[in-house]
Design an enzyme around this catalytic site. Sequence first.
Site, PDB file in Angstrom:
ATOM      1  N   HIS A  66      11.461   0.696   5.074  1.00  0.00           N
ATOM      2  CA  HIS A  66      10.349  -0.124   4.611  1.00  0.00           C
ATOM      3  C   HIS A  66      10.511  -0.514   3.139  1.00  0.00           C
ATOM      4  O   HIS A  66      10.329  -1.677   2.780  1.00  0.00           O
ATOM      5  CB  HIS A  66       9.040   0.635   4.812  1.00  0.00           C
ATOM      6  CG  HIS A  66       7.819  -0.197   4.596  1.00  0.00           C
ATOM      7  ND1 HIS A  66       7.567  -1.354   5.303  1.00  0.00           N
ATOM      8  CD2 HIS A  66       6.769  -0.051   3.733  1.00  0.00           C
ATOM      9  CE1 HIS A  66       6.424  -1.878   4.905  1.00  0.00           C
ATOM     10  NE2 HIS A  66       5.927  -1.116   3.954  1.00  0.00           N
ATOM     11  N   TRP A 123       0.870  -1.185   0.000  1.00  0.00           N
ATOM     12  CA  TRP A 123       0.000   0.000   0.000  1.00  0.00           C
ATOM     13  C   TRP A 123       0.903   1.231   0.000  1.00  0.00           C
ATOM     14  O   TRP A 123       1.899   1.249   0.729  1.00  0.00           O
ATOM     15  CB  TRP A 123      -0.853  -0.031   1.271  1.00  0.00           C
ATOM     16  CG  TRP A 123      -1.782   1.127   1.476  1.00  0.00           C
ATOM     17  CD1 TRP A 123      -3.104   1.184   1.139  1.00  0.00           C
ATOM     18  CD2 TRP A 123      -1.484   2.380   2.106  1.00  0.00           C
ATOM     19  NE1 TRP A 123      -3.636   2.388   1.519  1.00  0.00           N
ATOM     20  CE2 TRP A 123      -2.659   3.150   2.109  1.00  0.00           C
ATOM     21  CE3 TRP A 123      -0.323   2.945   2.650  1.00  0.00           C
ATOM     22  CZ2 TRP A 123      -2.727   4.431   2.641  1.00  0.00           C
ATOM     23  CZ3 TRP A 123      -0.375   4.221   3.175  1.00  0.00           C
ATOM     24  CH2 TRP A 123      -1.575   4.957   3.170  1.00  0.00           C
ATOM     25  N   ASP A 174      12.918  -0.069   9.684  1.00  0.00           N
ATOM     26  CA  ASP A 174      11.604   0.179   9.090  1.00  0.00           C
ATOM     27  C   ASP A 174      10.747   0.998  10.055  1.00  0.00           C
ATOM     28  O   ASP A 174      10.328   0.506  11.103  1.00  0.00           O
ATOM     29  CB  ASP A 174      10.928  -1.158   8.775  1.00  0.00           C
ATOM     30  CG  ASP A 174       9.671  -1.013   7.931  1.00  0.00           C
ATOM     31  OD1 ASP A 174       9.018   0.041   7.999  1.00  0.00           O
ATOM     32  OD2 ASP A 174       9.328  -1.977   7.209  1.00  0.00           O
ATOM     33  N   SER A 182       4.622  -5.784   2.404  1.00  0.00           N
ATOM     34  CA  SER A 182       3.875  -4.849   3.237  1.00  0.00           C
ATOM     35  C   SER A 182       2.423  -5.295   3.386  1.00  0.00           C
ATOM     36  O   SER A 182       2.150  -6.390   3.877  1.00  0.00           O
ATOM     37  CB  SER A 182       3.981  -3.438   2.657  1.00  0.00           C
ATOM     38  OG  SER A 182       3.501  -2.479   3.573  1.00  0.00           O
ATOM     39  N   MET A 183       1.461  -4.503   2.923  1.00  0.00           N
ATOM     40  CA  MET A 183       0.065  -4.900   2.995  1.00  0.00           C
ATOM     41  C   MET A 183      -0.175  -6.233   2.315  1.00  0.00           C
ATOM     42  O   MET A 183      -1.031  -7.019   2.723  1.00  0.00           O
ATOM     43  CB  MET A 183      -0.814  -3.822   2.351  1.00  0.00           C
ATOM     44  CG  MET A 183      -2.274  -4.196   2.341  1.00  0.00           C
ATOM     45  SD  MET A 183      -3.332  -2.994   1.518  1.00  0.00           S
ATOM     46  CE  MET A 183      -4.912  -3.858   1.694  1.00  0.00           C
TER      47      MET A 183
END
Length: 275
Positions: A255, A29, A226, A96-97
């Site tokens: 990240h 995202w 991160d 991530s997402m």
Amino acid sequence: MPYIKTRDGTDLYVKDWGAGRPVILTHGWPLNADSWDAQAMALANAGFRAIAYDRRGFGRSGQPWSGYDYDTLADDLADVMEAAGADTDATIVGFSMGGGEVARYMSRHGGKGVIAAGLIASVVPYMLKTDDNAHGVPDDTFAQMRQGLTEDRPKFLRHTFMPGFYGVGTFSHPVSDDVVEWSIGMALLAGLKPTLACLDAFAYTDFRPDLAAFRVPTLIVHGTGDATVPIDTSARAAAVGIPGSQLVEYEDAPHGLNVTHSDRLSQDLITFLGR
């Protein structure tokens, strides 16, 4: 392809590169499948079939009003795999997402056709700080993100979110201003509704019950620096909850390590897949 239609009629844009054992890549995202390009090319060149798709509401995919919960998103992943004929001997990797889709697919679909999994800078197992999740992210942080997106999304992305995403001005592996602009461009292709709804999905979905469904070799990669998805909130907890998983920590990486540490990540994925 490049489009497949999900079970609820949503069109998803799919990139399908190379030939060989399939590796399905779910993006973070608020980006799209293009964010996986460096790894997809490396995988295809190494003899794998790299399949990346734009999540509903993002990139070139359809933007329905609903369906931004992880049950639906995991069904979308299943539909992509089936439509691409990539539902046997497959590896599913989420950034991530996108790690949430991997986790929910493993539980909701019983890991059908999956022989290995990857969680890269992933939100799994639970982002929100609660009484039983002390290392989580305070709800105020998500409220501020929601406010920034609603009031001035381009400003929020340019001055708040993307610099932190890549560790601009903080880490020893900076990205160019052009990479930041490229990422903002991807993010602005998404609709505001999907952007906000998916923020809520990854912020408030508890994947701890899904961890038991990981019964395949699982690679977990995360940066110790991160600031977007802190490693104690996510990767270290996931590694404890997924027996036999392999946790690889990138020292001081932010990240967006798929860009800042692109070559290393590509090689780690290829090495893992070759085992």
